[in-house]
Design a protein around this motif. Structure first.
Motif, mmCIF file in Angstrom:
data_model
loop_
_atom_site.group_PDB
_atom_site.id
_atom_site.type_symbol
_atom_site.label_atom_id
_atom_site.label_comp_id
_atom_site.label_asym_id
_atom_site.label_seq_id
_atom_site.Cartn_x
_atom_site.Cartn_y
_atom_site.Cartn_z
ATOM 1 N N TYR A 113 0.831 -1.207 0.000
ATOM 2 C CA TYR A 113 0.000 0.000 0.000
ATOM 3 C C TYR A 113 0.865 1.257 0.000
ATOM 4 O O TYR A 113 0.560 2.244 -0.682
ATOM 5 C CB TYR A 113 -0.941 0.026 1.202
ATOM 6 C CG TYR A 113 -2.189 -0.799 1.043
ATOM 7 C CD1 TYR A 113 -2.802 -0.956 -0.191
ATOM 8 C CD2 TYR A 113 -2.775 -1.411 2.144
ATOM 9 C CE1 TYR A 113 -3.948 -1.702 -0.326
ATOM 10 C CE2 TYR A 113 -3.919 -2.158 2.015
ATOM 11 C CZ TYR A 113 -4.508 -2.298 0.772
ATOM 12 O OH TYR A 113 -5.647 -3.033 0.649
ATOM 13 N N TYR A 116 2.225 1.763 -3.455
ATOM 14 C CA TYR A 116 1.139 2.227 -4.321
ATOM 15 C C TYR A 116 0.892 3.727 -4.128
ATOM 16 O O TYR A 116 0.783 4.485 -5.089
ATOM 17 C CB TYR A 116 -0.119 1.423 -4.016
ATOM 18 C CG TYR A 116 -1.353 1.861 -4.749
ATOM 19 C CD1 TYR A 116 -1.495 1.648 -6.116
ATOM 20 C CD2 TYR A 116 -2.396 2.477 -4.076
ATOM 21 C CE1 TYR A 116 -2.635 2.035 -6.785
ATOM 22 C CE2 TYR A 116 -3.551 2.865 -4.736
ATOM 23 C CZ TYR A 116 -3.660 2.642 -6.090
ATOM 24 O OH TYR A 116 -4.794 3.035 -6.747
ATOM 25 N N TYR A 120 1.538 6.959 -6.655
ATOM 26 C CA TYR A 120 0.462 7.916 -6.921
ATOM 27 C C TYR A 120 0.910 9.338 -6.584
ATOM 28 O O TYR A 120 0.611 10.294 -7.309
ATOM 29 C CB TYR A 120 -0.781 7.558 -6.100
ATOM 30 C CG TYR A 120 -2.041 7.532 -6.915
ATOM 31 C CD1 TYR A 120 -2.626 8.709 -7.359
ATOM 32 C CD2 TYR A 120 -2.649 6.349 -7.245
ATOM 33 C CE1 TYR A 120 -3.779 8.699 -8.106
ATOM 34 C CE2 TYR A 120 -3.805 6.324 -7.990
ATOM 35 C CZ TYR A 120 -4.367 7.496 -8.414
ATOM 36 O OH TYR A 120 -5.507 7.478 -9.160
ATOM 37 N N THR A 148 -9.109 4.307 -12.415
ATOM 38 C CA THR A 148 -8.365 3.244 -11.731
ATOM 39 C C THR A 148 -9.019 2.793 -10.431
ATOM 40 O O THR A 148 -8.855 1.639 -10.034
ATOM 41 C CB THR A 148 -6.916 3.676 -11.426
ATOM 42 O OG1 THR A 148 -6.942 4.854 -10.621
ATOM 43 C CG2 THR A 148 -6.144 3.918 -12.691
#
Length: 181
Positions: A113, A116, A120, A148
């Motif tokens: 996470y 990710y 981003y 997404t």
């Protein structure tokens, strides 16, 4: 085996696996929206106000300025993620069935996470740097987020259902019975 036990699963939409009502999904979507809110003006707003030109006139290298923006965004992100991660790991450690494997899986999930969200965040800063305006950066980032986070998970369920159709109840029951023999 009780065939009525899974009746909801048979009548539910094919895309029910992309459930946006689950707490981890909601938290991740909110974190990503927060990253978009922090990042869409990181570079473009300074260019629009003229402060980017002033900072560049001091001779600050572009890489160092961009690194500072990434560092600032990372600090803001860590202030939210570290306490939430600590609470999550504490919760996993208090489970009666938790062991080293559970903690390792939870830590790996948190690392995934984190990666990710870091990707981003870097993407949001990059879009802010290449977009002509803050408004344009926001539209691009929200469009990408919508696709997404909302569209792709639902379409993936439909694509998998079309590629690998679900077996009938009779076939499933026969396969379960055969595996038990």
């Amino acid at each position: 085996m009780n065939p009525t036990f899974f009746a909801y699963a048979q009548t539910a939409a094919k895309t029910a696996s992309a459930d946006l009502g689950k707490t981890p999904v909601i938290v991740m979507v909110c974190y990503i929206l927060m990253l978009i809110g922090l990042g869409f003006t990181a570079w473009s707003a300074e260019r629009e106000r003229g402060t980017l030109r002033q900072v560049m006139s001091y001779g600050v290298p572009v890489g160092r300025l961009l690194g500072g923006k990434v560092l600032g965004q990372t600090g803001a992100l860590l202030m939210l993620i570290v306490p939430a991660s600590a609470i999550g790991l504490l919760g996993v450690s208090l489970l009666p069935s938790s062991g080293d494997a559970s903690m390792a899986r939870a830590a790996a999930m948190l690392a995934g996470y984190g990666l990710y969200m870091a990707v981003y965040m870097l993407g949001a800063i990059w879009v802010s740097a290449v977009a002509r305006s803050s408004r344009g950066a926001l539209v691009i980032l929200l469009g990408f987020w919508g696709v997404t986070s909302l569209l792709v998970p639902r379409l993936a369920g439909d694509i998998v259902y079309l590629a690998v159709p679900m077996p009938t109840a009779e076939t499933f029951a026969a396969d379960v019975q055969q595996s038990m023999d």
